[in-house]
Design an enzyme around this catalytic site. Structure first.
Site, PDB file in Angstrom:
ATOM      1  N   GLY A 258       5.291  -8.404   5.121  1.00 14.34           N
ATOM      2  CA  GLY A 258       5.829  -9.747   4.961  1.00 14.34           C
ATOM      3  C   GLY A 258       5.848 -10.579   6.225  1.00 14.34           C
ATOM      4  O   GLY A 258       5.914 -11.811   6.150  1.00 14.34           O
TER       5      GLY A 258
ATOM      6  N   TYR B 110       6.912   6.509  -5.905  1.00 17.96           N
ATOM      7  CA  TYR B 110       7.421   5.151  -6.074  1.00 17.96           C
ATOM      8  C   TYR B 110       8.381   5.059  -7.265  1.00 17.96           C
ATOM      9  O   TYR B 110       7.990   5.217  -8.424  1.00 17.96           O
ATOM     10  CB  TYR B 110       6.269   4.165  -6.282  1.00 17.96           C
ATOM     11  CG  TYR B 110       5.246   4.155  -5.169  1.00 17.96           C
ATOM     12  CD1 TYR B 110       5.543   4.622  -3.891  1.00 17.96           C
ATOM     13  CD2 TYR B 110       3.967   3.671  -5.388  1.00 17.96           C
ATOM     14  CE1 TYR B 110       4.606   4.606  -2.879  1.00 17.96           C
ATOM     15  CE2 TYR B 110       3.020   3.639  -4.375  1.00 17.96           C
ATOM     16  CZ  TYR B 110       3.346   4.117  -3.128  1.00 17.96           C
ATOM     17  OH  TYR B 110       2.399   4.096  -2.124  1.00 17.96           O
TER      18      TYR B 110
ATOM     19  N   PRO C 263      -0.964  -4.849   4.282  1.00 13.59           N
ATOM     20  CA  PRO C 263      -1.924  -5.667   5.037  1.00 13.59           C
ATOM     21  C   PRO C 263      -1.363  -6.985   5.544  1.00 13.59           C
ATOM     22  O   PRO C 263      -1.973  -7.617   6.415  1.00 13.59           O
ATOM     23  CB  PRO C 263      -3.047  -5.902   4.027  1.00 13.59           C
ATOM     24  CG  PRO C 263      -2.363  -5.852   2.695  1.00 13.59           C
ATOM     25  CD  PRO C 263      -1.313  -4.795   2.849  1.00 13.59           C
TER      26      PRO C 263
ATOM     27  N   HIS D 203      -0.406  12.253  -0.529  1.00  4.84           N
ATOM     28  CA  HIS D 203       0.400  11.144  -0.013  1.00  4.84           C
ATOM     29  C   HIS D 203       0.787  11.354   1.450  1.00  4.84           C
ATOM     30  O   HIS D 203       0.809  10.400   2.246  1.00  4.84           O
ATOM     31  CB  HIS D 203       1.649  10.983  -0.878  1.00  4.84           C
ATOM     32  CG  HIS D 203       2.231   9.614  -0.832  1.00  4.84           C
ATOM     33  ND1 HIS D 203       3.040   9.116  -1.819  1.00  4.84           N
ATOM     34  CD2 HIS D 203       2.139   8.619   0.080  1.00  4.84           C
ATOM     35  CE1 HIS D 203       3.410   7.877  -1.514  1.00  4.84           C
ATOM     36  NE2 HIS D 203       2.890   7.563  -0.362  1.00  4.84           N
TER      37      HIS D 203
END
Length: 332
Positions: free
Chosen positions: A209, A55, A205, A125
């Site tokens: 959006g 990230y 989750p 990851h």
């Protein structure tokens, strides 16, 4: 804040995904804004914070480490390795590398950026399909043995890969996208997690959006927003999915919660061994997400939600062909 079990840790029932404070969803906020949001999450009772070497190519771990340094004993710190940014002549690019030596170096780099001597939960990851999962998990197991990592997890893996990994070292958690509009974990991974005693951690989750009911026009997304490369966020496909929100928002009004809270409440009701980790750049959204632990859904409301938004009613794949080839999750 209510709590749930994450391996041996008692953590807040809602965690904070920190990715979009540095990465992926358009221009990130200024570092001081990100630190303030993390501190607000602490004030609201959040104790589980999720980041990764990928990230912002390390900048997110630096941000999280700075924000949480004086609160380290209060929180469960989660990060990921095996997929990082590597510098090439034409710039920094994402690279998946699950070789043991790469995982060891990733962990050392993450520890330095996070400013800590141990990571509570360290995930692979992505499974590097060029490396046997047993070899990658063996390296993670060595990190536990040497005290640099307390527990290990996997991200975006199938039930078969999870079982192979678990035979090498107990897997504390599996992190995969899961929401009403991404139901792939229901094929096999949720059941495998229950059988093996692994916590399921749900990222994205609120459907990146979509289930917040605020994104109506995908043309407003910035050029560097990762959703632009996702088939479901193509203009025509997204427009075809928007009608689902009318009935969805009606159920939210019936329950007396926001659309985002409805998405999170559905997950919390699906399993007591599941932890959602919504991310946000907005303090109001953060406060809204945290308040979801008081939302109660009836069995009828759960059934109506699942009948409304599922793999048959949602149009478009969640990943493009390249990204789909990099994950190991089952597909419908």
């Amino acid at each position: 804040m209510k709590h749930r079990q994450l391996g041996p840790f008692q953590v807040s029932a809602i965690g904070l995904g920190c990715m979009n404070l540095s990465h992926a969803y358009g221009a990130p906020p200024a570092p001081e804004v990100g630190v303030a949001l993390i501190h607000r999450a602490l004030d609201l009772g959040v104790t589980m914070f999720d980041t990764a070497a990928l990230y912002g190519f390390g900048t997110n771990e630096l941000l999280v480490g700075k924000a949480l340094k004086s609160h380290r004993h209060q929180i469960t710190l989660c990060s990921k390795g095996g997929m990082t940014g590597v510098t090439f002549p034409d710039g920094v690019k994402r690279v998946i590398n699950g070789r043991p030596e790469a995982i060891r170096q990733n962990c050392e780099d993450s520890l330095a950026r996070l400013g800590t001597d141990v990571i509570d939960l360290y995930y692979l990851h992505r499974w590097d399909k060029q490396v046997p999962i047993e070899d990658s998990v063996g390296a993670l197991s060595d990190l536990v043995r040497t005290g640099k990592v307390r527990e290990i997890g996997l991200s975006e893996v199938s039930a078969t890969t999870l079982r192979k990994a678990h035979a090498v070292h107990p897997i504390a958690a599996v992190q995969t996208e899961y929401s009403l509009w991404t139901r792939n974990p229901e094929i096999a991974v949720l059941k495998a997690c229950e059988e093996l005693g692994a916590t399921f951690v749900a990222f994205s989750p609120v459907a990146r959006g979509f289930l917040c009911g605020e994104l109506w026009d995908v043309s407003t997304l910035t050029a560097n927003d990762i959703r632009r490369a996702m088939p479901r966020f193509g203009a025509d496909t997204y427009a075809a999915n928007l009608p689902l929100l009318d009935a969805y928002q009606a159920i939210a009004r019936e329950v007396g919660c926001t659309p985002a809270q409805l998405a999170l409440a559905w997950l919390l009701h699906k399993s007591s061994t599941l932890i959602p980790i919504p991310g946000t750049q907005n303090t109001h959204h953060l406060e809204d997400n945290i308040a979801v632990t008081d939302v109660v859904l009836s069995a009828d409301q759960m059934q109506r939600l699942e009948a409304l938004i599922n793999q048959q009613t949602v149009k478009g794949a969640r990943y493009n062909a390249l990204n789909a080839s990099e994950v190991d999750t089952e597909d419908f």
